[in-house]
Design a protein around this motif. Structure first.
Motif, PDB file in Angstrom:
ATOM      1  N   ILE A 238      10.378 -11.319 -57.646  1.00 37.73           N
ATOM      2  CA  ILE A 238       8.981 -10.956 -57.839  1.00 37.73           C
ATOM      3  C   ILE A 238       7.836 -11.457 -56.660  1.00 37.73           C
ATOM      4  O   ILE A 238       7.036 -10.588 -56.035  1.00 37.73           O
ATOM      5  CB  ILE A 238       8.289 -11.153 -59.502  1.00 37.73           C
ATOM      6  N   LEU A 239       7.912 -12.661 -56.400  1.00 42.04           N
ATOM      7  CA  LEU A 239       7.380 -13.862 -55.210  1.00 42.04           C
ATOM      8  C   LEU A 239       6.880 -13.227 -53.995  1.00 42.04           C
ATOM      9  O   LEU A 239       6.256 -12.706 -53.438  1.00 42.04           O
ATOM     10  CB  LEU A 239       7.185 -14.921 -55.464  1.00 42.04           C
ATOM     11  N   PRO A 246      -3.589  -7.147 -51.048  1.00 37.81           N
ATOM     12  CA  PRO A 246      -4.237  -6.781 -50.307  1.00 37.81           C
ATOM     13  C   PRO A 246      -5.379  -8.251 -51.030  1.00 37.81           C
ATOM     14  O   PRO A 246      -5.563  -9.188 -50.948  1.00 37.81           O
ATOM     15  CB  PRO A 246      -5.361  -5.991 -51.028  1.00 37.81           C
ATOM     16  N   GLU A 247      -4.733  -8.357 -52.370  1.00 32.45           N
ATOM     17  CA  GLU A 247      -4.989  -9.665 -53.329  1.00 32.45           C
ATOM     18  C   GLU A 247      -4.097 -10.962 -53.254  1.00 32.45           C
ATOM     19  O   GLU A 247      -3.262 -11.465 -54.605  1.00 32.45           O
ATOM     20  CB  GLU A 247      -5.617  -9.928 -54.392  1.00 32.45           C
ATOM     21  N   GLU A 248      -2.643 -10.911 -52.315  1.00 31.48           N
ATOM     22  CA  GLU A 248      -1.948 -11.429 -52.609  1.00 31.48           C
ATOM     23  C   GLU A 248      -1.810 -13.284 -52.791  1.00 31.48           C
ATOM     24  O   GLU A 248      -1.216 -13.390 -54.137  1.00 31.48           O
ATOM     25  CB  GLU A 248      -1.428 -11.780 -51.609  1.00 31.48           C
ATOM     26  N   THR A 249      -2.947 -13.991 -52.383  1.00 31.46           N
ATOM     27  CA  THR A 249      -3.394 -15.149 -52.889  1.00 31.46           C
ATOM     28  C   THR A 249      -3.288 -15.435 -54.324  1.00 31.46           C
ATOM     29  O   THR A 249      -2.761 -15.891 -55.530  1.00 31.46           O
ATOM     30  CB  THR A 249      -4.104 -15.533 -52.013  1.00 31.46           C
ATOM     31  N   GLN A 250      -4.420 -14.728 -55.441  1.00 31.62           N
ATOM     32  CA  GLN A 250      -4.361 -14.491 -56.379  1.00 31.62           C
ATOM     33  C   GLN A 250      -3.325 -13.876 -57.419  1.00 31.62           C
ATOM     34  O   GLN A 250      -2.660 -14.520 -58.002  1.00 31.62           O
ATOM     35  CB  GLN A 250      -5.315 -13.696 -57.060  1.00 31.62           C
ATOM     36  N   ALA A 251      -2.555 -12.815 -56.474  1.00 32.38           N
ATOM     37  CA  ALA A 251      -1.695 -12.736 -57.862  1.00 32.38           C
ATOM     38  C   ALA A 251      -0.236 -12.977 -57.554  1.00 32.38           C
ATOM     39  O   ALA A 251      -0.027 -13.871 -58.903  1.00 32.38           O
ATOM     40  CB  ALA A 251      -0.760 -11.435 -56.805  1.00 32.38           C
ATOM     41  N   VAL A 252      -0.102 -13.778 -56.446  1.00 31.97           N
ATOM     42  CA  VAL A 252       0.613 -15.289 -56.325  1.00 31.97           C
ATOM     43  C   VAL A 252       0.999 -16.692 -57.511  1.00 31.97           C
ATOM     44  O   VAL A 252       1.342 -16.740 -58.547  1.00 31.97           O
ATOM     45  CB  VAL A 252       1.320 -16.069 -55.308  1.00 31.97           C
ATOM     46  N   LEU A 314       8.470 -12.838 -41.381  1.00 32.01           N
ATOM     47  CA  LEU A 314       7.553 -12.994 -40.766  1.00 32.01           C
ATOM     48  C   LEU A 314       6.684 -13.897 -41.579  1.00 32.01           C
ATOM     49  O   LEU A 314       5.840 -15.139 -41.717  1.00 32.01           O
ATOM     50  CB  LEU A 314       6.489 -12.209 -40.235  1.00 32.01           C
ATOM     51  N   GLN A 315       6.026 -13.065 -43.244  1.00 38.22           N
ATOM     52  CA  GLN A 315       5.109 -13.775 -44.019  1.00 38.22           C
ATOM     53  C   GLN A 315       5.375 -14.776 -44.641  1.00 38.22           C
ATOM     54  O   GLN A 315       4.838 -15.484 -44.621  1.00 38.22           O
ATOM     55  CB  GLN A 315       5.265 -12.485 -44.588  1.00 38.22           C
ATOM     56  N   LEU A 316       6.617 -14.112 -45.130  1.00 38.30           N
ATOM     57  CA  LEU A 316       7.454 -15.819 -45.792  1.00 38.30           C
ATOM     58  C   LEU A 316       7.883 -16.728 -44.557  1.00 38.30           C
ATOM     59  O   LEU A 316       7.645 -17.844 -45.738  1.00 38.30           O
ATOM     60  CB  LEU A 316       8.759 -15.160 -45.895  1.00 38.30           C
ATOM     61  N   SER A 317       7.997 -17.270 -43.304  1.00 40.16           N
ATOM     62  CA  SER A 317       8.211 -17.593 -42.816  1.00 40.16           C
ATOM     63  C   SER A 317       6.463 -18.908 -42.395  1.00 40.16           C
ATOM     64  O   SER A 317       6.556 -20.296 -42.691  1.00 40.16           O
ATOM     65  CB  SER A 317       7.989 -18.130 -41.369  1.00 40.16           C
ATOM     66  N   ASP A 318       5.572 -18.086 -42.781  1.00 38.16           N
ATOM     67  CA  ASP A 318       4.131 -18.303 -43.116  1.00 38.16           C
ATOM     68  C   ASP A 318       4.127 -18.978 -44.427  1.00 38.16           C
ATOM     69  O   ASP A 318       3.031 -20.139 -45.111  1.00 38.16           O
ATOM     70  CB  ASP A 318       3.116 -17.182 -42.601  1.00 38.16           C
ATOM     71  N   ARG A 319       4.347 -18.770 -45.756  1.00 37.37           N
ATOM     72  CA  ARG A 319       3.858 -18.219 -46.863  1.00 37.37           C
ATOM     73  C   ARG A 319       5.163 -18.690 -47.923  1.00 37.37           C
ATOM     74  O   ARG A 319       4.719 -19.631 -49.175  1.00 37.37           O
ATOM     75  CB  ARG A 319       3.674 -17.108 -47.471  1.00 37.37           C
ATOM     76  N   GLY A 320       5.700 -18.950 -47.505  1.00 40.07           N
ATOM     77  CA  GLY A 320       7.238 -19.931 -48.531  1.00 40.07           C
ATOM     78  C   GLY A 320       6.521 -21.316 -49.161  1.00 40.07           C
ATOM     79  O   GLY A 320       6.717 -21.202 -50.414  1.00 40.07           O
ATOM     80  N   SER A 321       6.167 -21.907 -47.456  1.00 43.63           N
ATOM     81  CA  SER A 321       6.104 -23.220 -48.593  1.00 43.63           C
ATOM     82  C   SER A 321       4.728 -23.235 -49.918  1.00 43.63           C
ATOM     83  O   SER A 321       4.631 -23.782 -50.292  1.00 43.63           O
ATOM     84  CB  SER A 321       6.008 -24.224 -47.948  1.00 43.63           C
ATOM     85  N   TRP A 322       4.153 -22.909 -49.182  1.00 41.60           N
ATOM     86  CA  TRP A 322       2.331 -22.002 -50.573  1.00 41.60           C
ATOM     87  C   TRP A 322       2.811 -21.889 -52.012  1.00 41.60           C
ATOM     88  O   TRP A 322       2.339 -22.365 -52.202  1.00 41.60           O
ATOM     89  CB  TRP A 322       1.527 -21.812 -49.353  1.00 41.60           C
ATOM     90  N   ILE A 323       3.880 -20.984 -51.789  1.00 39.26           N
ATOM     91  CA  ILE A 323       4.443 -19.688 -52.506  1.00 39.26           C
ATOM     92  C   ILE A 323       5.126 -21.511 -53.482  1.00 39.26           C
ATOM     93  O   ILE A 323       5.302 -21.705 -54.889  1.00 39.26           O
ATOM     94  CB  ILE A 323       4.911 -19.121 -52.881  1.00 39.26           C
ATOM     95  N   GLN A 324       5.769 -21.931 -53.012  1.00 35.83           N
ATOM     96  CA  GLN A 324       6.754 -23.381 -53.654  1.00 35.83           C
ATOM     97  C   GLN A 324       5.426 -24.099 -54.632  1.00 35.83           C
ATOM     98  O   GLN A 324       5.725 -24.395 -55.197  1.00 35.83           O
ATOM     99  CB  GLN A 324       7.447 -23.963 -52.370  1.00 35.83           C
TER     100      GLN A 324
END
Length: 335
Positions: A238-239, A246-252, A314-324
């Motif tokens: 899901i993540l 558009p609201e990726e940060t808030q959605a996560v 590419l997005q996951l390489s930048d955002r994976g740690s933040w989602i974690q």
């Protein structure tokens, strides 16, 4: 399909309207005799065991008082929940009761918190199931066994020396091949994580929100790929799907908070999250590569999937740690 409906589900006899979309199944809305249903034709496999396991899960879920709805397979005049067509290559057909609700709008993520809550609720219930039938689908981390047409040598060859229809996507394929090689070596460690039944394919296209309040999830759909896998694969799927919204940060953030109200993941599970999100994207690529190699899809389908998967990686390489980190923080917050 109307003849199939009259023969096997005569009480549901009515008009059929074909629904657009869907890669693996064809769906019809059924209306007649004061009731509504959904007729599903399984297009991509002829494995009755897969369908019967899916239905066993749905029937077991129906015995629980859930805050959301799930599809309920309707029995035929002979008491079965699945019918094999004499024509159409022997495809299987099932009928489900209609569930009220709407598919969320493409750019809307206001349902993320509710999605987290119901996913956690589903996960907690599925963890208690001990069904007589065994799941047919393999866990995500069993890539080699799940995609026999796409062994390591074939994937490496396609990604490094693309066939003609994929020549223009060399850069994208090299990235996919690189990630594939990186995660393959770490997948054996997943066997040590907590396992349970998971839906395995939860995303915005497999849920309904309430007509009266689009921020509330009304139903979770399409349990076809439900299987025994690592528990944390459910939120990982899901993540990874929220990327690019558009609201990726808030959605996560909202999803993590809702999910953590119901399920508390271990530190090992959260540590595995980045790899599992990458695994989800690689799995999508292998799914469509297999369809291409066996002639199910035209080349343009795989071309579009390669573009999307590479962009997501590419997005996951930048955002994976933040989602974690968001999942860790959500687990620390008071319920």
């Amino acid at each position: 399909m109307e003849a199939v409906l009259r023969r096997h589900w005569p009480a549901w006899n009515g008009t059929l309207q074909k629904r657009t979309g869907g890669w693996n199944n064809t769906t019809y809305f059924v209306k007649g005799n004061g009731r509504s249903g959904v007729l599903r034709v399984y297009d991509t496999h002829r494995d009755r065991d897969k369908i019967e396991f899916e239905h066993a899960v749905l029937q077991a879920l129906s015995k629980h008082s859930l805050s959301f709805s799930v599809p309920m397979p309707m029995r035929t005049v002979t008491g079965e929940t699945v019918v094999q067509l004499e024509k159409e290559g022997g495809k299987y057909v099932c009928l489900f009761d209609y569930i009220e609700g709407k598919s969320p709008l493409e750019q809307d993520s206001s349902f993320a918190y509710s999605f987290g809550e119901v996913t956690g609720e589903l996960s907690a219930v599925l963890a208690t199931f001990k069904l007589e039938l065994a799941p047919v689908y393999r866990p995500y981390y069993a890539l080699q066994q799940s995609y026999p047409l796409c062994n390591q040598e074939i994937v490496r060859e396609v990604c490094l020396n693309p066939p003609e229809p994929l020549k223009a996507l060399q850069e994208e394929l090299r990235l996919i091949g690189k990630v594939y090689e990186e995660i393959t070596d770490s997948l054996h460690a997943m066997e040590e994580l907590p396992h349970q039944l998971v839906h395995g394919d939860l995303n915005a296209s497999n849920l309904l929100v309430k007509d009266s309040d689009h921020s509330q999830v009304a139903a979770l759909l399409d349990f076809e790929f439900c299987t025994l896998d690592v528990r944390v694969m459910e939120p990982a799927v899901i993540l990874s799907g929220f990327l690019g919204q558009p609201e990726e940060t808030q959605a996560v953030r909202d999803f993590c908070q809702g999910f953590s109200r119901r399920v508390h993941l271990s530190s090992d599970e959260i540590d595995a999250l980045p790899v599992l999100m990458l695994l989800r994207k690689v799995d999508v690529f292998l799914h469509f590569l297999s369809r291409f190699l066996e002639g199910t899809d035209q080349p343009h389908v795989l071309q579009e999937q390669v573009k999307q998967v590479s962009a997501d990686l590419l997005q996951l390489s930048d955002r994976g740690s933040w989602i974690q980190e968001e999942l860790v923080l959500a687990g620390m917050a008071p319920s």
